[in-house]
Design a protein around this motif. Structure first.
Motif, mmCIF file in Angstrom:
data_model
loop_
_atom_site.group_PDB
_atom_site.id
_atom_site.type_symbol
_atom_site.label_atom_id
_atom_site.label_comp_id
_atom_site.label_asym_id
_atom_site.label_seq_id
_atom_site.Cartn_x
_atom_site.Cartn_y
_atom_site.Cartn_z
ATOM 1 N N PRO A 1 0.896 -4.867 -10.122
ATOM 2 C CA PRO A 1 0.583 -4.168 -8.858
ATOM 3 C C PRO A 1 0.654 -5.096 -7.696
ATOM 4 O O PRO A 1 0.442 -6.039 -7.651
ATOM 5 N N VAL A 2 1.326 -4.275 -6.621
ATOM 6 C CA VAL A 2 2.090 -4.928 -5.487
ATOM 7 C C VAL A 2 0.829 -5.775 -4.770
ATOM 8 O O VAL A 2 -0.312 -5.295 -4.464
ATOM 9 N N SER A 3 1.221 -6.998 -4.478
ATOM 10 C CA SER A 3 0.469 -7.791 -3.575
ATOM 11 C C SER A 3 0.288 -7.122 -2.021
ATOM 12 O O SER A 3 0.916 -6.471 -1.605
ATOM 13 N N ARG A 4 -0.803 -7.744 -1.564
ATOM 14 C CA ARG A 4 -1.034 -7.297 -0.160
ATOM 15 C C ARG A 4 -0.041 -7.423 0.942
ATOM 16 O O ARG A 4 0.492 -6.423 1.452
ATOM 17 N N GLY A 5 0.564 -8.697 0.900
ATOM 18 C CA GLY A 5 1.649 -9.143 1.943
ATOM 19 C C GLY A 5 2.906 -8.382 1.593
ATOM 20 O O GLY A 5 3.658 -7.760 2.450
ATOM 21 N N CYS A 6 3.316 -8.113 0.439
ATOM 22 C CA CYS A 6 4.356 -7.407 -0.124
ATOM 23 C C CYS A 6 4.199 -6.138 0.267
ATOM 24 O O CYS A 6 5.200 -5.406 0.660
ATOM 25 N N ASP A 7 3.140 -5.435 0.019
ATOM 26 C CA ASP A 7 2.960 -3.792 0.141
ATOM 27 C C ASP A 7 3.158 -3.936 1.707
ATOM 28 O O ASP A 7 3.733 -2.868 2.106
ATOM 29 N N CYS A 8 2.499 -4.548 2.409
ATOM 30 C CA CYS A 8 2.452 -4.427 3.909
ATOM 31 C C CYS A 8 3.895 -4.547 4.322
ATOM 32 O O CYS A 8 4.442 -3.931 5.356
ATOM 33 N N ARG A 9 4.666 -5.558 4.072
ATOM 34 C CA ARG A 9 6.153 -5.799 4.527
ATOM 35 C C ARG A 9 6.889 -4.722 3.903
ATOM 36 O O ARG A 9 7.750 -3.947 4.839
ATOM 37 N N ARG B 1 5.628 -1.377 6.017
ATOM 38 C CA ARG B 1 5.682 -1.111 7.394
ATOM 39 C C ARG B 1 6.672 -2.307 8.330
ATOM 40 O O ARG B 1 6.494 -2.442 9.297
ATOM 41 N N GLY B 2 7.342 -2.796 7.325
ATOM 42 C CA GLY B 2 8.471 -3.912 8.051
ATOM 43 C C GLY B 2 9.373 -3.220 9.142
ATOM 44 O O GLY B 2 9.438 -4.136 10.130
ATOM 45 N N SER B 3 9.580 -2.155 9.081
ATOM 46 C CA SER B 3 10.478 -1.841 10.299
ATOM 47 C C SER B 3 9.408 -0.855 11.151
ATOM 48 O O SER B 3 10.197 -0.204 12.180
ATOM 49 N N ASP B 4 8.262 -0.516 10.944
ATOM 50 C CA ASP B 4 7.289 0.194 11.773
ATOM 51 C C ASP B 4 6.156 -0.356 12.195
ATOM 52 O O ASP B 4 5.163 -0.028 12.756
ATOM 53 N N PHE B 5 6.352 -1.950 12.092
ATOM 54 C CA PHE B 5 4.748 -2.556 12.376
ATOM 55 C C PHE B 5 4.313 -2.519 13.917
ATOM 56 O O PHE B 5 3.279 -2.912 14.089
ATOM 57 N N GLU C 1 -3.694 4.734 10.697
ATOM 58 C CA GLU C 1 -3.065 4.891 9.449
ATOM 59 C C GLU C 1 -3.140 3.932 8.612
ATOM 60 O O GLU C 1 -3.201 4.221 7.394
ATOM 61 N N ASP C 2 -3.311 2.699 9.008
ATOM 62 C CA ASP C 2 -3.006 1.606 8.165
ATOM 63 C C ASP C 2 -3.509 0.343 8.796
ATOM 64 O O ASP C 2 -2.855 -0.679 9.004
ATOM 65 N N PRO C 3 -5.080 0.366 9.094
ATOM 66 C CA PRO C 3 -5.439 -0.778 10.016
ATOM 67 C C PRO C 3 -5.379 -2.345 9.204
ATOM 68 O O PRO C 3 -5.333 -3.234 10.075
ATOM 69 N N LEU C 4 -5.276 -2.379 8.043
ATOM 70 C CA LEU C 4 -5.257 -3.659 7.288
ATOM 71 C C LEU C 4 -3.865 -4.134 7.483
ATOM 72 O O LEU C 4 -3.724 -5.411 7.799
ATOM 73 N N CYS C 5 -2.792 -3.195 7.185
ATOM 74 C CA CYS C 5 -1.595 -3.793 7.541
ATOM 75 C C CYS C 5 -1.338 -4.341 9.005
ATOM 76 O O CYS C 5 -0.636 -5.061 9.370
ATOM 77 N N ARG C 6 -1.734 -3.235 9.754
ATOM 78 C CA ARG C 6 -1.613 -3.607 11.209
ATOM 79 C C ARG C 6 -2.120 -5.025 11.626
ATOM 80 O O ARG C 6 -1.575 -5.767 12.296
ATOM 81 N N GLN C 7 -3.528 -5.193 11.322
ATOM 82 C CA GLN C 7 -4.039 -6.673 11.612
ATOM 83 C C GLN C 7 -3.103 -7.742 11.094
ATOM 84 O O GLN C 7 -3.164 -8.696 11.729
ATOM 85 N N ALA C 8 -2.736 -7.517 9.767
ATOM 86 C CA ALA C 8 -1.862 -8.510 9.348
ATOM 87 C C ALA C 8 -0.550 -8.822 10.120
ATOM 88 O O ALA C 8 -0.160 -9.983 10.390
ATOM 89 N N TRP C 9 -0.186 -7.797 10.487
ATOM 90 C CA TRP C 9 1.244 -7.921 11.419
ATOM 91 C C TRP C 9 0.758 -8.418 12.584
ATOM 92 O O TRP C 9 1.675 -9.210 13.322
ATOM 93 N N GLN C 10 -0.097 -8.097 13.219
ATOM 94 C CA GLN C 10 -0.779 -8.308 14.721
ATOM 95 C C GLN C 10 -1.313 -9.943 14.703
ATOM 96 O O GLN C 10 -0.774 -10.918 15.329
ATOM 97 N N ASP C 11 -1.538 -10.398 13.508
ATOM 98 C CA ASP C 11 -2.381 -11.631 13.397
ATOM 99 C C ASP C 11 -1.230 -12.764 13.404
ATOM 100 O O ASP C 11 -1.242 -13.794 13.916
ATOM 101 N N ASN C 12 -0.138 -12.524 12.305
ATOM 102 C CA ASN C 12 1.160 -13.253 12.240
ATOM 103 C C ASN C 12 2.069 -12.684 11.800
ATOM 104 O O ASN C 12 2.298 -12.500 10.482
ATOM 105 N N PRO C 13 3.251 -11.939 12.694
ATOM 106 C CA PRO C 13 4.289 -11.333 11.911
ATOM 107 C C PRO C 13 5.115 -12.334 11.023
ATOM 108 O O PRO C 13 5.660 -11.864 10.324
#
Length: 197
Positions: free
Chosen positions: A18-26, A29-33, A41-53
């Motif tokens: 099952p896909v890991s958190r970082g891999c899934d977000c990348r 959302r990699g082209s739409d971060f 829509e995707d607050p945890l991935c958004r916070q991950a991208w905002q924290d450190n792209p």
């Protein structure tokens, strides 16, 4: 690169299914971060991208050197999914408790890692959170985890599969995979969010 058993594009160093958190977000959302709609829509991935792209762009580099096979000694509670905030805390956001997107799984599942560099592994340790632990409200601790698979070494190769059997798991859980890479003392710590139904 496509993983034959998942149809998912990934690079080396992380769990693809099952896909890991970082891999899934990348991947999702990699082209739409920078889309502001991610806040809803995707607050945890958004916070991950905002924290450190850079962490999202290098999600496959979530490893720690020098743990000598004793992860519990070097990774404190609450920091398991970031490898103890390795690399200067680059992946700190992976430790955030919340409703990360889940992969539906059965009680018998196979953890699949894709390693484009074909390093192999000295061992894999796979844990699943204990029934009653709530990864949506508390960061992961060692006491939350139950070991479900321990392997020997895997030779160089791109695709590694670890069969896992759980008992009594229902609902949302975290699968925490520890891969001791070969031939160096480099340990990977991906967390995958799953739903046993």
């Amino acid at each position: 690169m496509s993983v034959p058993w998942s149809g998912t594009a990934v690079a080396h160093g992380s769990v693809a299914d099952p896909v890991s958190r970082g891999c899934d977000c990348r991947l999702r959302r990699g082209s739409d971060f920078q889309n502001p709609a991610m806040a809803h829509e995707d607050p945890l991935c958004r916070q991950a991208w905002q924290d450190n792209p850079n962490a999202m762009r290098n999600w496959n580099g979530l490893y720690r050197n020098g743990s000598a096979g004793d992860s519990e000694a070097v990774i404190p509670d609450g920091r398991l999914c970031s490898g103890g905030r390795t690399e200067g805390g680059r992946s700190t956001s992976m430790d955030t408790a919340g409703a990360w997107r889940t992969t539906d799984v059965d009680s018998d599942l196979t953890v699949r890692l894709h390693d484009r560099a074909s390093h192999g592994a000295d061992s894999f340790l796979v844990y699943v959170t204990r029934q009653g632990s709530d990864p949506t409200t508390q960061p992961l601790t060692w006491n939350d985890l139950e070991p479900v698979a321990t392997t020997g070494s895997y030779g160089p190769g791109r695709n590694h599969s670890i069969p896992v059997s759980t008992s009594g798991c229902g609902g949302r859980h975290v699968v925490h995979t520890i891969r001791q890479a070969s031939p160096m003392d480099r340990t990977y710590f991906p967390c995958s969010d799953v739903d046993f139904g």
